[in-house]
Structure formats: structure tokens, C-alpha cells
Design an enzyme around this catalytic site. Structure first.
Site, short mmCIF file in Angstrom:
data_model
loop_
_atom_site.label_atom_id
_atom_site.label_comp_id
_atom_site.label_asym_id
_atom_site.label_seq_id
_atom_site.Cartn_x
_atom_site.Cartn_y
_atom_site.Cartn_z
N LYS A 138 -3.31 8.41 5.44
CA LYS A 138 -4.16 7.21 5.49
C LYS A 138 -4.67 6.99 6.91
O LYS A 138 -5.85 6.73 7.14
CB LYS A 138 -3.39 5.98 5.02
CG LYS A 138 -3.03 5.98 3.54
CD LYS A 138 -4.27 5.82 2.68
CE LYS A 138 -4.03 6.17 1.25
NZ LYS A 138 -5.21 6.43 0.45
N TYR A 142 2.51 10.58 3.63
CA TYR A 142 1.52 9.77 2.88
C TYR A 142 0.80 8.81 3.85
O TYR A 142 -0.43 8.76 3.91
CB TYR A 142 2.19 8.98 1.76
CG TYR A 142 1.33 7.84 1.24
CD1 TYR A 142 0.18 8.11 0.50
CD2 TYR A 142 1.62 6.51 1.55
CE1 TYR A 142 -0.64 7.07 0.05
CE2 TYR A 142 0.81 5.47 1.12
CZ TYR A 142 -0.32 5.76 0.36
OH TYR A 142 -1.14 4.73 -0.05
N SER A 189 -4.18 1.45 3.71
CA SER A 189 -2.94 0.77 3.37
C SER A 189 -2.36 0.07 4.59
O SER A 189 -2.55 0.52 5.73
CB SER A 189 -1.95 1.82 2.86
OG SER A 189 -0.65 1.28 2.83
#
Ligand code: NAD
Ligand code: UDP
Length: 338
Positions: free
Chosen positions: A153, A149, A124
Site C-alpha cells: 500500500k 501487505y 489503508s
């Protein structure tokens, strides 16, 4: 060739499965359905007239996951499965680190023990943190992720980079998505958020259908063209097509590569609202709210590397993104109905 797609019944995964089937690949899906519906499998069949093998398995169930590798032979794995709600990750960090990191480690373990060393990972733009310059190229240093989150990644990218460093037989492509929206033009598959949407486009479509009274625009005093936040929205079908191109790169022995997937254009929240109104003829009532914690002013990609190396460019514009998002919402007012 058979491709294993983890998270293949989810939003981006389902569109990618459609592209893979339409390009003649055989597909197996692993998903525990924690954020998706089995109805998607019928929809994929309606669109493509083909069937993907489906395994309702949690990536945390190491034994069950390994069983798939025992029974099927894969040429490449596309790894979408993960939890993705930023706010929830702040409240329940353990759940995010456990699901996203352990799930990925289990997958890598099974892949490596079965000699499957071709992997595409869904990363992302969040790994860039608050960008120092826009448009963001792949050389832009990774930044501070403000939530667990985003940390998962960034950490998974590091793990995969180290794995490639240790064993050059691995071909790994890290795809950094900007803001995926839109839906398949058929209206059969799209994004089905859990509860009240956190993201802009699902919120707008729910206002349009009358489920929510108005859109709150988070911040009107950013240093942007109209004071509202600017993002690089990309049609999910364009994103899905990029995975097929990235896979061809993998089969040419990519080594380790990173690609931004965006259109290269930034739209403000107000521009998205107005594009939606123009595309659909539906007025979206809105009011300005304070800035949302952790938000940045502007984030958009340089997608030149994907164009040069993969021959990929995003084809859909903002109006089609709005129209297709609305089409899915209109045809599926209660999502997949489960
Ligand atoms: P999604 O939630 O629609 O799809 C993810 C799928 O993974 C779901 O079907 C879910 O049931 C499944 N899953 C989650 N944990 C699992 C586990 N332990 N075992 C098996 N299945 C599991 O999300 P999406 O929008 O399609 O995103 C796909 C990937 O792309 C995610 O990794 C996400 O972090 C990443 N990504 C998404 C966006 C976005 O805005 N949608 C942006 C950047 C990156
Ligand atoms: N946004 C907004 N109202 C909402 C949801 C989002 O104004 O209800 C804004 C948000 O502040 C950001 C942009 O829309 O500027 C995109 O937000 P989204 O959550 O969709 O994606 P993000 O880029 O934050 O991952």
C-alpha cells in the site's frame, strides 16, 4: 460516464459499484474472482436493477487488461483489486508484491497509453504504522509497515505520487480506509472471508451463527479505555459513498489528494462485542488471549479533510454496522454459496 472498477466483485468494490450505478454512472468491472464470487453480479443487479459489464481478467494479464481499454472508454478508474490478508502476506511476500505492485503497474500502463488519467486508489490506515498521535490526520507521517501487505500500500502510494509529479495531467486520490465493516442493508452483498476470519467483525458474526465457538480477544492490557484494542470502524456503504464524492473531486481536477476514511470515533474490542450483543440480542462468548503480533493499541482517524473537501461524513453508527454485518451473515450462512 463510464467507470472501471478493479476488484469490483469484492467486499468494498461491490458496494461501490452499487453506489455508482445508483448515481447514474455506467460501470465496468475487472476481477479475477480470486477472492470473490460471480454471484455478486446478480446481487448487484437485484439491488440496483442495473447491470455492470464484467470482465473476468487478472491484472497480471497485461494483454487481456489492455484489451478492455481498447474496447471501452473510461472516464475514471477505481482500483480496489489486490490481495489483503496480512498474515498470508508475511508467509508469501512474493505473491503480495507481485500481485499488488505488478497489477497496479499494468493498470497504470494501460491507463496512460489510452489517455485515462483519473484514478482512485484503495489505500489503508496501515501506512501510518504505529501512530504517534490519535486521531490521525493525513499529515501524520507514514510509519513502518510491519508486513508486506502494508508495504505494498505504501509503495503504491509512492508510485502514484511520483506519477502525478511527473505528469500533472493525472488526477489521483489516495483513500486511506480505517476498519470497514457492515454490509448493504438489503443483506444481499457483504463480506465473505476466506476460511477462518482474521478480522474482528466476521469472526463475531461466525460465532453468532454458531460456526465458531467463541471469540478470542487479542490483548487486555493495552493502554486504552478497557485494555482492549481501539479501532475506527466504518460502515462499508459510507465508504462506498465516499468514492462517489472523491470521483467528483477528481473531475474538478483534484491533482493528488489523500483522504482518511473513518468515522473519527474509536471503539474498543469489548465495545464492539457489546454493541453487537445489543443490536442483535445474541450473546457472544469470548475469552482473553495474548496480544496479536504486530497489533497496535489504538488507531482512529481525523476525517475532517474528507468532510471539508468532499462534503462527506460517515452516517451509519456502530449499531447499524453490527446489525447489517449480522443480517448478511444470517441471510447468507454459507456466503455466496460457491
Ligand atoms: P476483497 O478481497 O473483497 O476485494 C478485492 C478484489 O480484488 C477481489 O474480488 C479479488 O478477487 C480481486 N483481485 C485481487 N487480485 C486481483 C488481480 N490480480 N486481478 C484481478 N482481480 C484481483 O477486498 P476488500 O476488502 O474489498 O478490499 C478492497 C481494497 O481495499 C483492497 O485493495 C484492500 O487492500 C483495500 N483495503 C481493505 C481494507 C479492509 O479492511 N477490507 C482496509 C484497507 C484497505
Ligand atoms: N481482534 C480480536 N480478535 C479477533 C480479531 C481481531 O481481538 O479474532 C482485535 C484486534 O486485536 C484489533 C481489533 O480487533 O484490536 C481489530 O482487528 P482487525 O483484524 O479486524 O483489524 P486491524 O485493525 O487489525 O486491521
Amino acid at each position: 460516464m463510464r467507470i472501471l472498477v478493479t476488484g469490483g466483485t469484492g467486499f468494498i468494490g461491490s458496494h461501490t459499484v452499487v453506489e455508482l450505478l445508483e448515481n447514474g454512472y455506467d460501470v465496468s468491472i475487472v476481477d479475477n474472482l480470486c477472492n470473490s464470487s460471480a454471484v455478486v453480479l446478480d446481487r448487484i443487479k437485484q439491488i440496483t436493477a442495473k447491470t455492470a459489464n464484467f470482465h473476468k481478467i487478472d491484472l497480471l494479464d497485461k494483454v487481456a487488461l489492455d484489451g478492455i481499454f481498447e474496447s471501452e472508454r473510461f472516464d475514471c478508474v477505481i482500483h480496489f483489486a489486490g490481495l489483503k490478508a496480512v498474515g498470508e502476506s508475511v508467509k508469501e511476500p512474493w505473491k503480495y508484491y507481485n500481485n499488488n505492485l505488478v497489477g497496479t503497474l499494468n493498470l497504470i500502463d494501460s491507463m496512460s497509453r489510452h489517455g485515462v488519467k483519473n484514478l482512485i486508489f484503495s489505500s489503508s490506515a496501515t501506512v501510518y504504522g504505529s501512530p504517534k498521535v490519535v486521531p490521525i490526520t493525513e499529515e501524520h507521517p507514514k510509519g513502518n509497515c510491519t508486513n508486506p501487505y502494508g508495504q505494498t500500500k505504501s509503495m503504491i502510494e509512492q508510485i502514484l505520487t511520483d506519477i502525478h509529479k511527473a505528469d500533472g495531467e493525472w488526477n489521483i486520490v489516495l483513500l486511506r480506509y480505517f476498519n470497514p465493516i457492515g454490509a448493504h442493508p438489503s443483506g444481499l452483498i457483504g463480506e465473505e472471508p476466506n476460511g477462518t476470519p482474521n478480522n474482528l467483525m466476521p469472526f463475531i458474526t461466525q460465532v453468532a451463527i454458531g460456526k465458531l465457538p467463541e471469540l478470542g480477544i487479542f490483548g487486555s492490557d493495552y493502554d486504552t479505555k478497557d485494555g482492549t484494542g481501539v479501532r475506527d470502524y466504518i460502515h462499508v456503504v459510507d465508504l462506498a459513498k465516499a468514492h462517489v464524492k472523491a470521483m467528483k473531486k477528481i473531475f474538478d481536477n483534484a491533482g493528488l489528494e489523500i483522504y482518511n476514511l473513518g468515522t473519527g470515533k474509536g471503539y474498543s474490542v469489548l465495545e464492539v462485542v457489546h454493541s453487537f450483543e445489543e443490536a442483535t440480542g445474541i450473546k457472544i462468548p469470548y475469552s482473553f488471549k495474548p496480544r496479536r503480533e504486530g497489533d497496535i493499541a489504538a488507531c482512529y482517524a481525523s476525517a475532517d479533510k474528507a468532510k471539508k473537501d468532499l462534503g462527506w461524513v460517515a452516517e451509519y453508527g456502530i449499531k447499524e454496522m453490527c446489525l447489517h454485518s449480522w443480517n448478511f451473515q444470517k441471510l447468507n450462512p454459507n456466503g455466496y454459496g460457491e
